[in-house]
Design a protein around this motif. Sequence first.
Motif, PDB file in Angstrom:
ATOM      1  N   LEU A 195      32.374 -83.681 -62.642  1.00  0.00           N
ATOM      2  CA  LEU A 195      31.817 -83.277 -63.925  1.00  0.00           C
ATOM      3  C   LEU A 195      30.457 -83.933 -64.110  1.00  0.00           C
ATOM      4  O   LEU A 195      30.163 -84.949 -63.475  1.00  0.00           O
ATOM      5  N   PRO A 196      29.618 -83.386 -64.972  1.00  0.00           N
ATOM      6  CA  PRO A 196      28.351 -84.051 -65.287  1.00  0.00           C
ATOM      7  C   PRO A 196      28.628 -85.459 -65.817  1.00  0.00           C
ATOM      8  O   PRO A 196      29.722 -85.764 -66.295  1.00  0.00           O
ATOM      9  N   SER A 197      27.621 -86.324 -65.757  1.00  0.00           N
ATOM     10  CA  SER A 197      27.793 -87.704 -66.206  1.00  0.00           C
ATOM     11  C   SER A 197      28.101 -87.767 -67.701  1.00  0.00           C
ATOM     12  O   SER A 197      27.806 -86.832 -68.454  1.00  0.00           O
ATOM     13  N   GLU A 198      28.684 -88.872 -68.141  1.00  0.00           N
ATOM     14  CA  GLU A 198      28.992 -89.057 -69.555  1.00  0.00           C
ATOM     15  C   GLU A 198      27.726 -88.947 -70.407  1.00  0.00           C
ATOM     16  O   GLU A 198      27.744 -88.353 -71.488  1.00  0.00           O
ATOM     17  N   THR A 199      26.645 -89.523 -69.915  1.00  0.00           N
ATOM     18  CA  THR A 199      25.378 -89.489 -70.662  1.00  0.00           C
ATOM     19  C   THR A 199      24.889 -88.068 -70.828  1.00  0.00           C
ATOM     20  O   THR A 199      24.476 -87.655 -71.921  1.00  0.00           O
ATOM     21  N   LEU A 200      24.936 -87.300 -69.744  1.00  0.00           N
ATOM     22  CA  LEU A 200      24.463 -85.912 -69.793  1.00  0.00           C
ATOM     23  C   LEU A 200      25.364 -85.068 -70.705  1.00  0.00           C
ATOM     24  O   LEU A 200      24.874 -84.250 -71.492  1.00  0.00           O
ATOM     25  N   LEU A 201      26.657 -85.278 -70.625  1.00  0.00           N
ATOM     26  CA  LEU A 201      27.583 -84.534 -71.480  1.00  0.00           C
ATOM     27  C   LEU A 201      27.346 -84.869 -72.950  1.00  0.00           C
ATOM     28  O   LEU A 201      27.321 -83.982 -73.805  1.00  0.00           O
ATOM     29  N   ALA A 202      27.178 -86.156 -73.229  1.00  0.00           N
ATOM     30  CA  ALA A 202      26.951 -86.583 -74.612  1.00  0.00           C
ATOM     31  C   ALA A 202      25.665 -85.999 -75.169  1.00  0.00           C
ATOM     32  O   ALA A 202      25.626 -85.500 -76.303  1.00  0.00           O
TER      33      ALA A 202
END
Length: 248
Positions: A49-56
């Motif tokens: 999945l995309p990184s947590e930062t990118l998702l946020a």
Amino acid sequence: MKSKSKKQESSKSAAMLLPKIERKSRTAEVLDALVKMIEAADLQVGDTLPSETLLADQLGVGRSTIREALNRWEGLGLVRRRRGSGTYITANIKSSKGLGSTTTKLEAEGLLRILDVRRTLENEVARRAAQNISDNQIEKMRAAYKKMERLVNEGMRWREADHEFHAVIYEASGNTMFGRVIRDVDDAFHASKVSNSPFEDPVFGFRSVPLHENLCEAIANRDPAAAIAAITTILDLVEQEVRSVSET
């Protein structure tokens, strides 16, 4: 197989498919958005999945909300998180095509995986308990069943009594680690459910309670084959209920 660089590009592109979440503290909305992203980007088991930062950033929520959402999925066995590496998809994540919600469908699939694990463990526990149970443990087991039966008949919460009943069986098996593993798996699932999950409803699973008497007496009679048959019948009924809930 996708190369590592192509996987990273695919993961970043997937994040661009996410809409902003209007209500920033709603984990359920985040998970619904992630399901749609996974389907739209055609992400498969083994993809990251995309990184947590990118998702946020893309969803317009805090990283803590993303972390909570992914922790729920990890508890359901849908993803695996590796420190410094990312979050990997470990199960087919699809939106619900029936009347039930996507969240309920994914919770059901997580519970079915847990039941699959429990079948192997519980069969061995029942067999060993029937071989090793003491007279004192038989008394404790029967008392625990009667307590559970009474609570169900009175319409009261009964799950803790169910834990007490099975705890005696785990003890009788001669290896309480069986019980610890099963309880840890169950706790991870319950911690991963949304607050209004149908699997948290006191009615869910109560039809299996009368069947526990057969398990109780098979173990009390020190009959391993009957004990295995009894726990199998219980788990079969619970599995039927899980599938029924996920389809409604």
